[in-house]
Design a protein around this motif. Structure first.
Motif, short mmCIF file in Angstrom:
data_model
loop_
_atom_site.label_atom_id
_atom_site.label_comp_id
_atom_site.label_asym_id
_atom_site.label_seq_id
_atom_site.Cartn_x
_atom_site.Cartn_y
_atom_site.Cartn_z
N THR A 40 44.60 39.83 34.93
CA THR A 40 44.86 40.79 33.85
C THR A 40 44.48 42.18 34.33
N ASP A 41 44.92 43.18 33.60
CA ASP A 41 44.52 44.55 33.92
C ASP A 41 43.01 44.70 33.83
N TYR A 42 42.40 43.97 32.89
CA TYR A 42 40.94 44.04 32.77
C TYR A 42 40.27 43.53 34.04
N ASP A 43 40.78 42.41 34.57
CA ASP A 43 40.24 41.89 35.84
C ASP A 43 40.36 42.93 36.95
N LEU A 44 41.54 43.53 37.04
CA LEU A 44 41.80 44.47 38.14
C LEU A 44 40.98 45.74 38.01
N ASP A 45 40.68 46.14 36.79
CA ASP A 45 39.96 47.40 36.59
C ASP A 45 38.45 47.25 36.57
N TYR A 46 37.96 46.09 36.14
CA TYR A 46 36.51 45.95 35.95
C TYR A 46 35.89 44.81 36.74
N GLY A 47 36.68 43.94 37.33
CA GLY A 47 36.12 42.82 38.08
C GLY A 47 35.58 43.26 39.44
N THR A 48 34.67 42.45 39.99
CA THR A 48 34.11 42.74 41.31
C THR A 48 34.09 41.54 42.23
N GLU A 49 34.22 40.33 41.68
CA GLU A 49 34.02 39.12 42.47
C GLU A 49 35.33 38.38 42.74
N CYS A 50 35.75 38.39 44.00
CA CYS A 50 37.00 37.71 44.39
C CYS A 50 36.88 36.20 44.25
N LEU A 51 35.72 35.64 44.57
CA LEU A 51 35.54 34.19 44.47
C LEU A 51 35.76 33.71 43.04
N HIS A 52 35.35 34.55 42.08
CA HIS A 52 35.51 34.19 40.67
C HIS A 52 36.99 34.13 40.29
N LEU A 53 37.80 35.02 40.84
CA LEU A 53 39.24 35.01 40.55
C LEU A 53 39.88 33.72 41.05
N ALA A 54 39.47 33.27 42.25
CA ALA A 54 40.02 32.02 42.79
C ALA A 54 39.64 30.84 41.90
N LEU A 55 38.44 30.88 41.36
CA LEU A 55 37.99 29.80 40.47
C LEU A 55 38.69 29.87 39.11
N LYS A 56 38.79 31.09 38.57
CA LYS A 56 39.34 31.29 37.23
C LYS A 56 40.82 30.95 37.16
N TYR A 57 41.59 31.37 38.16
CA TYR A 57 43.05 31.24 38.07
C TYR A 57 43.63 30.12 38.93
N CYS A 58 42.87 29.65 39.93
CA CYS A 58 43.40 28.60 40.80
C CYS A 58 42.52 27.37 40.85
N LYS A 59 41.46 27.38 40.03
CA LYS A 59 40.55 26.23 39.96
C LYS A 59 40.00 25.85 41.34
N THR A 60 39.78 26.87 42.17
CA THR A 60 39.27 26.65 43.53
C THR A 60 37.78 26.98 43.59
N ASN A 61 36.98 25.96 43.83
CA ASN A 61 35.54 26.16 43.95
C ASN A 61 35.20 26.60 45.38
N ALA A 62 34.72 27.81 45.50
CA ALA A 62 34.45 28.37 46.81
C ALA A 62 33.24 27.72 47.46
N LYS A 63 33.32 27.52 48.76
CA LYS A 63 32.18 27.06 49.55
C LYS A 63 31.30 28.27 49.84
N LEU A 64 30.00 28.16 49.57
CA LEU A 64 29.07 29.26 49.79
C LEU A 64 28.39 29.08 51.14
N VAL A 65 28.46 30.12 51.97
CA VAL A 65 27.94 30.07 53.33
C VAL A 65 26.74 31.01 53.42
N GLU A 66 25.63 30.47 53.89
CA GLU A 66 24.41 31.29 54.01
C GLU A 66 24.65 32.43 55.00
N GLY A 67 24.48 33.65 54.52
CA GLY A 67 24.70 34.82 55.36
C GLY A 67 23.45 35.25 56.10
#
Length: 346
Positions: A127-154
């Motif tokens: 949504t425009d709200y996502d594009l204007d106010y969102g910051t987390e790409c991993l959350h978009l993959a989860l929200k719209y594609c049901k993809t649970n991101a693997k977290l890698v220790e940095g």
């Protein structure tokens, strides 16, 4: 940006105009691989796309590789780091509402990687709200594609250059990275070879040393190997009067291989005033020569300094060489352009 790409000779780089927000900029980048409106420079669609922040300039290749491999397996992956501060929420009256249990949470860092089709689909559904106010790409993959991101220790080097004070920390890290190796080049008579041996030995306790004890013109292949390791520090020990001609050969080699292009190179000319060196002499003409040479090489991103090892008592030679090594390390670590052409005395 195009000027930077041209200056540093980067290849396979396409510049895309950013958006007014983080997500809009990323979406513009993804469109280049898939949409006809960008057909003038449509690129081949990748299996995995990596998203990274320019303000995290010290990312290592290893963490990028780990994130990419995790994205191939899970569809999305991102680097994380432990929280260093507790996160709290404030109530409407400005008082504490609640705090999070720090051990359960992590800071989301970059780089992040995604299967291209997943992240592109996620942005298409934003949504425009996502594009204007969102910051987390991993959350978009989860929200719209049901993809649970693997977290890698940095690693600790993923911190962001955010405030002005961070620029000083970044500069310090860069200088430290450039101060890991030095090449000591000696071309002196046998009677003076002791200094050529003592100086590298004294430096070895503080820095990785590559020592070359023959003429530059006769040792091209050895220098090529050192250059390929991205050495940015050189010490030239010579019993001739500043040996500018041979030093110019080194400068020419550095230029040809683009070594000084990315980072400033330190070049220290060492002259010997010890009993065995009967040819020693120095005057205003010599000082003028080295200053002129240093000014010219500075334009090529090469910082030239002069160092005089002065010791009339052979019993004090080791102590004098140790002092010279300390001065060399100070020049390498500080990389101060204001001191070029100066003659320091050990």
């Amino acid at each position: 940006m195009k000027t930077i790409i041209e200056k540093y000779g980067h290849k396979r780089v396409t510049v895309v105009e950013g958006g007014i927000t983080r997500h809009r900029s990323i979406f513009n980048g993804l469109k280049v691989f898939a949409e006809n409106e960008f057909s003038s420079h449509l690129l081949q669609k990748p299996e995995v796309v990596i998203i990274h922040d320019a303000v995290r300039p010290f990312v290592e290749e290893d963490i990028v590789s780990k994130v990419v491999m995790a994205a191939k397996e899970h569809g999305a992956a991102g680097a994380i780091r432990p929280l260093v501060s507790t996160v709290i929420a404030s109530a409407a009256d400005g008082c504490l509402d609640h705090s999070l249990e720090r051990a359960r949470y992590r800071a989301s860092e970059m780089p992040q990687a995604f299967l291209f089709d997943i992240i592109y689909e996620a942005y298409q559904q934003c949504t425009d709200y996502d594009l204007d106010y969102g910051t987390e790409c991993l959350h978009l993959a989860l929200k719209y594609c049901k993809t649970n991101a693997k977290l890698v220790e940095g690693t600790a080097d993923l911190w962001k250059v955010t405030y002005k004070r961070d620029l000083y920390a970044a500069e310090s890290i860069i200088k430290d990275n450039l101060s890991q190796q030095v090449c000591v080049i000696t071309n002196v008579k046998e009677t003076l070879a002791q200094v050529g041996f003592l100086l590298p030995e004294s430096l070895k306790s503080q820095i990785k040393v590559e020592a070359i004890s023959i003429s530059l013109s006769k040792n091209d292949s050895c220098l090529q190997n050192i250059f390929s390791g991205q050495c940015y520090n050189f010490v030239c020990v010579n019993d001739k009067r500043w040996a500018i001609q041979e030093t110019q050969e080194l400068v020419d080699m550095l230029e040809k291989l683009n070594i000084p292009l990315l980072c400033p190179v330190v070049l220290i000319l060492v002259h010997l005033d010890i009993p065995e060196n009967n040819s020693f002499s120095i005057g205003m003409e010599d000082l003028t020569t080295i200053k002129k040479f240093a000014r010219e090489t500075k334009k090529k991103n090469i910082l030239v300094y002069g160092l005089l090892i002065q010791c009339k008592d052979p019993l004090l030679l080791q102590e004098t060489v140790n002092s010279a090594a300390a001065l060399i390390m100070a020049l390498i670590k500080d990389r101060n352009p204001e001191l070029i052409g100066q003659l320091l005395v050990a």
